[in-house]
Structures are given as structure tokens and as C-alpha cells.
Design an enzyme around this catalytic site. Structure first.
Site: not given
Ligand code: HXC
Length: 510
Positions: A169-170, A404-405
Site C-alpha cells: 500500500g502506502g 536518431g540515437a
Molecule cells: C494493521 C497490520 C497491518 C496493517 C500488518 N499488520 N499489516 N496491522 N494494519 N495494514 C500487523 C499484523 O496484524 C501483525 O500483528 C503484524 O502487523 C505482522 O503482520 P503479519 O501479517 O503477521 O506479517 P507478515 O506475514 O510478514 O506479512 C506482512 C504483510 C501483511 C505482507 C505486510 O501483514 C499484509 O499483507 N498486511 C496488509 C497489507 C495491506 O493490505 N495494507 C493496506 C494497504 S492500503 P501482530 O499483532 O500479529 O504482530 C494503503 C493505502 C495507501 O496502504 C494509499 C496508497 C495509494
């Protein structure tokens, strides 16, 4: 008094624990450093000044009020790298996966604004899962605030992103708006959405590495500019990169001591270009032999290898090198090479880094794959980038400069300041075979005539002298004198003053 001092120490110790020992251990078990360890390794010893250590999130949804952790998942502040100020933030994966809350965003924004106000680079260490899901739009808004500042700082201060864990994401979009992105092999990933979401939406099964590992982003997507084997190596290389960069678009070029003579000829260069025009040679050798102590920091070394880009120094001052690479696809310009070099040229121009261009290019790559892929527009990017650049531009044609290059590669006509050629240069619309087959098509079945035409074409055009007669090449130089000549030219150009007409901004073909 003693009690309040102890209270401060207690609070600091709690903040330093991040998400707790269990999560720190898990971080180490994956071969990763923690956020604080990364900052310590990156900055000069004992120079880190932290901001906002006690900031906490303000969320009360989903029981979040019970889990407030000082610092809220990002460590921010400033310090020095070899004595020069840099601003830093490091996402703490042990705290909610480094995810971004409103308060966390405010910390990053503060560092971005401090860096911009004080005209110093900002480096982000990323290990984070994007917007904190529990905070909803407050987190999304926080990202947009960061993106906005990325854009305002672009071209004013260098912005560098180092991806050191799984990022989504961000935490991939903000890096995408910075100048350079580096990754750590096998522990860092970049994707807009992770493998689980991909599986749900497209039913595609893919590993994190296949979706967004360093092998993808340094080789295929070109999103990352380089990758390193572990955190420590990445951090040390970032220190090296910082040493090449000015602190801002108004800051001076860094100057380091030069231990290698700039007047000594290097006779090995007289043998670099093979007699056979179709034989490759490694253009990196020429770059290394031009740079002080062969110290060259290559950008995008694994992508579009038919062009080489990177930073070196001549007489202690930073230079951006762009060079066609005859070892790969004969150094042809294709869409990827054009995009890669265009972005590099624009970075150099933003930050007043002189550009040295080495040319050995047979032309643009023909074919449907390239044309359908937008070669015209991508090639135009490089043409545009060189044409708008006002920094000192020194060009050296070592062998082929066809079609052109020839124009694109920082030719005289694009305001090249000093354009040199080696005696082995061949500057023409195309190579002899292609040219003769077109202009003497009627003689195509007569080998003697074709051989005669080819010889005449080679004698007339496949040399630097037609261009030199017109002043398009300022001088034909001996290969062995390349470093001394370039050093002298760069010295002469130190006070170059050239401005483009006022405009809000240009409209480079994107
Ligand atoms: C809250 C989060 C989190 C999130 C991870 N955690 N991502 N908490 N918000 N976005 C927490 C988990 O709950 C977990 O907590 C700890 O972080 C570690 O995560 P895991 O999943 O256990 O780790 P891992 O297996 O290594 O995977 C990492 C990951 C996955 C690939 C980043 O966590 C993931 O896919 N997260 C979501 C990504 C996502 O979709 N984010 C939103 C994007 S939208 P605990 O308590 O168990 O330690 C965005 C908008 C911006 O960002 C705008 C863009 C233009």
C-alpha cells in the site's frame, strides 16, 4: 528531581522496546535489524537525534485504546553521514507491522518538512504493511499528506527509500515518488496488495518473492534501483550513495579528496575498442578508468543492461555517467534503456550533477515488440531529458553513433558543452551494410559494386571527421587522454550558467 529523571529514562526504555522482545526476536530471526538498529548502523556514531519518541496513536476502534505503544511504529529524527546532515525515518515492523496511523503519519510529515526546510536529504527505511487497517480514512489521509510532501520535496532534496521488509500500500507508493529505491534480497518485498489478496481477487497463487521480491523489482519492473544481500550491506551502501549527492538543489556538489592523478594518460584505453566493429567490449572499463579510484556507484545495474548509469567522481567531485553498453544487445537503445537513462539524467539535472555520456550505439531497436511497447514515447523521454538538462554535459563517442540515437545521446545539438570523439568513432545515419543496401538497391546483385560502395561509405562516413568538420565534435581525442580531458572540461564548466525559458513545468512524454 531524581524521580522525574528516572521517569524519563523509564519512558525512553519502554519506547525503545517497540512491539516487545518476542517481536524483536522474530525480526532478528528473519535476518532483519530493528528500526533503531538500522538508524544506528546508517548514521555516524552517536549522532542520532530522535523526534516524537512518545507519540501514540489516538484510535479507539477495535480495542486499539488498549494497545498504545510509544513511538507508534516509526522512529524519526536526524543525524549525520560522514558529517553531513540527513533526516531519517524507520518503520518499526514490531509495532502493528509498521502500519501507518494518523499519528505515525504526522511523525513522518514532520521529518519531511524539517528536511525540506533545512535542505537536507531524507532517507526512509521501510518495513511496513501500509495503512493501519483499524484507523480507516485517518490513515489514508495520513498517507496522502506524506505523498504531497514527497512531491513538493522532489527535485529540491534527495529522497531515498530502502525497502527492508514486506511493504504494501502506502509503503510502496511513497517510495515510488522518491528518487531512489533499494531493496534487501530475500527479506524485502514491494506490492500494492500482498499474495493473500491476489489469491482472493484473481485466484492467482504467487509467493511474496514472485510478486514483489528484489528479483522482480531490480530486473523486471525496474521499480528498485539496486538490491543488497542484507540490512547492514544495504545501510553501508546508502552511506556511500549519500556521499555522492548534494544535500539539495541549491547545495554545492560534495567534494572529497582525490587520490588519483587526473593528468596521467591511461594507454590501456587505446586498446579498448576492438578492430572489428561488431565485437563488444565493456564500457564499464572506460567508466572505471575515468572515475577517481574506480569508485562507481551503479544505478539499476540489473535492468536494461544495454545502458549503464551511475555516479562516480572526477577530481573529487560527483559526476553522473550514462553509457551505452556494447556488451548487451550491442548497446542498442530500447524502451527500457531510454526510460532508465532518462530518469537518471533528470535526477542529475535536478541536483546540478554534471553528466558524462559515453556513446557507442547502433541505433534504436527495431521491431513490433518495441513499437507496440511505445518506443517512440520512451525514446522521446531520453531525448527530452538530455535536451532540457542545463548541467554541464560532456559527451564522448567511442565507436558507433548511428541514426536518431546519435542525436539523443547528448549530442552537440542538444546543448552538449564538450563533445569529444575517439578516432574509432563512426557517426552516420546507419552502418555501412544497411546504408548501401538502401541507397544502391539497384546494384544489390553485383557483389563487386556493393563492395565498392561499402568501402566508399565506410571511408567517408564511418569516422569522426565529417562531424568534426562541422564542429559537431569539438575535438577528436586519443583514448589514453580521456580522463585528463574530461577532468579539464569539467573544471572549465564549473561556472556554467544556462537557464531554460520560464515555465510552470515542462510536459515530458510520460
Ligand atoms: C494493521 C497490520 C497491518 C496493517 C500488518 N499488520 N499489516 N496491522 N494494519 N495494514 C500487523 C499484523 O496484524 C501483525 O500483528 C503484524 O502487523 C505482522 O503482520 P503479519 O501479517 O503477521 O506479517 P507478515 O506475514 O510478514 O506479512 C506482512 C504483510 C501483511 C505482507 C505486510 O501483514 C499484509 O499483507 N498486511 C496488509 C497489507 C495491506 O493490505 N495494507 C493496506 C494497504 S492500503 P501482530 O499483532 O500479529 O504482530 C494503503 C493505502 C495507501 O496502504 C494509499 C496508497 C495509494
Amino acid at each position: 528531581m531524581k524521580e522525574v529523571l528516572l521517569e524519563l529514562e523509564r519512558r525512553r526504555a519502554a519506547a525503545r522496546e517497540g512491539g516487545g522482545q518476542r517481536r524483536v526476536d522474530a525480526q532478528h530471526a528473519k535476518g532483519k535489524l530493528t528500526a533503531r538498529e538500522r538508524i544506528e548502523a546508517f548514521l555516524d556514531e552517536d549522532t542520532f537525534e530522535e523526534f516524537d519518541m512518545f507519540v501514540e496513536h489516538r484510535s479507539t476502534d477495535f480495542g486499539m485504546e488498549k494497545t498504545r505503544i510509544s513511538g507508534d511504529g516509526v522512529v524519526t529524527g536526524w543525524g549525520t553521514v560522514n558529517g553531513r546532515t540527513v533526516f531519517v525515518f524507520a518503520k518499526d515492523f514490531t509495532v502493528f507491522g509498521g502500519s501507518l496511523s494518523e499519528a505515525h503519519a504526522e511523525k513522518v510529515v514532520k521529518v519531511q518538512e524539517m528536511a525540506l526546510k533545512n535542505r537536507a536529504p531524507v532517507i526512509g527505511f521501510y518495513d511496513a504493511g501500509g495503512a493501519r487497517i483499524q484507523e480507516g480514512v485517518a490513515a489514508l489521509g495520513g498517507y496522502a499528506e506524506i505523498f504531497q510532501r514527497n512531491v513538493l520535496a522532489s527535485g529540491v532534496i534527495p529522497q531515498i527509500s530502502v525497502i527492508m521488509g514486506p511493504c504494501a500500500g502506502g509503503d510502496v507508493y511513497s517510495p515510488a515518488m522518491t528518487d531512489f529505491i533499494f531493496m534487501v534480497r530475500d527479506t524485502s518485498y514491494m506490492f500494492v496488495t500482498g499474495p493473500d489478496v491476489v489469491k482472493t481477487v484473481t485466484n492467482e497463487t504467487v509467493t511474496a518473492e514472485e510478486l514483489g521480491g528484489a528479483s522482480v523489482h531490480t530486473v523486471k519492473s525496474s521499480i528498485a534501483d539496486g538490491a543488497y544481500d542484507n540490512d547492514v550491506e544495504a545501510l553501508l551502501q546508502m552511506r556511500r550513495l549519500i556521499d555522492f549527492l548534494p544535500t539539495s538543489n541549491t547545495g554545492d556538489l560534495p567534494e572529497v579528496e582525490c587520490f588519483q592523478s587526473v593528468s596521467e594518460p591511461d594507454h590501456s584505453l587505446d586498446r579498448l575498442v576492438p578492430d572489428n566493429a561488431n565485437k563488444p567490449y565493456d564500457i564499464r572499463e572506460l567508466i572505471m578508468k575515468t572515475c577517481d579510484e574506480a569508485d562507481f556507484f551503479e544505478i539499476q545495474a540489473s535492468f536494461a543492461k544495454n545502458i549503464v548509469t551511475g555516479f562516480g567522481r572526477v577530481e573529487g567531485r560527483t559526476v553522473g555517467f550514462v553509457a551505452n553498453q556494447p556488451m548487451v544487445l550491442a548497446g542498442v537503445l530500447d524502451s527500457d534503456a531510454s526510460r532508465k537513462a532518462a530518469r537518471f539524467v533528470r535526477f542529475c539535472d535536478c541536483f546540478n550533477i554534471p553528466i558524462v555520456t559515453y556513446v557507442d550505439v547502433p541505433g534504436f531497436l527495431p521491431g513490433t515488440a518495441q513499437e507496440y511497447g511505445g518506443l517512440i514515447k520512451h525514446g522521446a523521454k531520453l531525448l527530452f531529458a538530455y535536451a532540457e538538462a542545463t548541467v554541464p554535459k560532456i559527451t564522448l563517442i567511442t565507436r558507433k553513433a548511428f541514426g536518431g540515437a546519435y542525436d539523443v545521446m547528448a549530442s552537440k545539438h542538444l546543448r552538449g558543452d564538450i563533445n569529444y570523439a575517439w578516432p574509432s568513432a563512426q557517426i552516420a545515419v546507419m552502418g555501412a551494410k544497411g546504408a548501401v543496401e538502401i541507397i544502391f538497391r539497384k546494384d544489390i546483385d553485383d557483389p563487386d559494386k556493393i563492395a565498392d560502395h561499402t568501402k566508399r561509405y565506410e571511408d567517408r562516413f564511418l569516422s569522426p571527421f565529417v562531424a568534426a568538420e562541422r564542429g559537431y565534435v569539438d575535438e577528436v581525442i586519443m583514448p589514453h587522454s580521456t580522463r585528463p580531458r574530461i577532468a579539464r572540461a569539467l573544471r572549465m564548466l564549473r561556472n556554467k550558467d544556462l537557464q531554460n525559458p520560464w515555465k510552470k513545468h515542462d510536459n515530458i512524454p510520460l
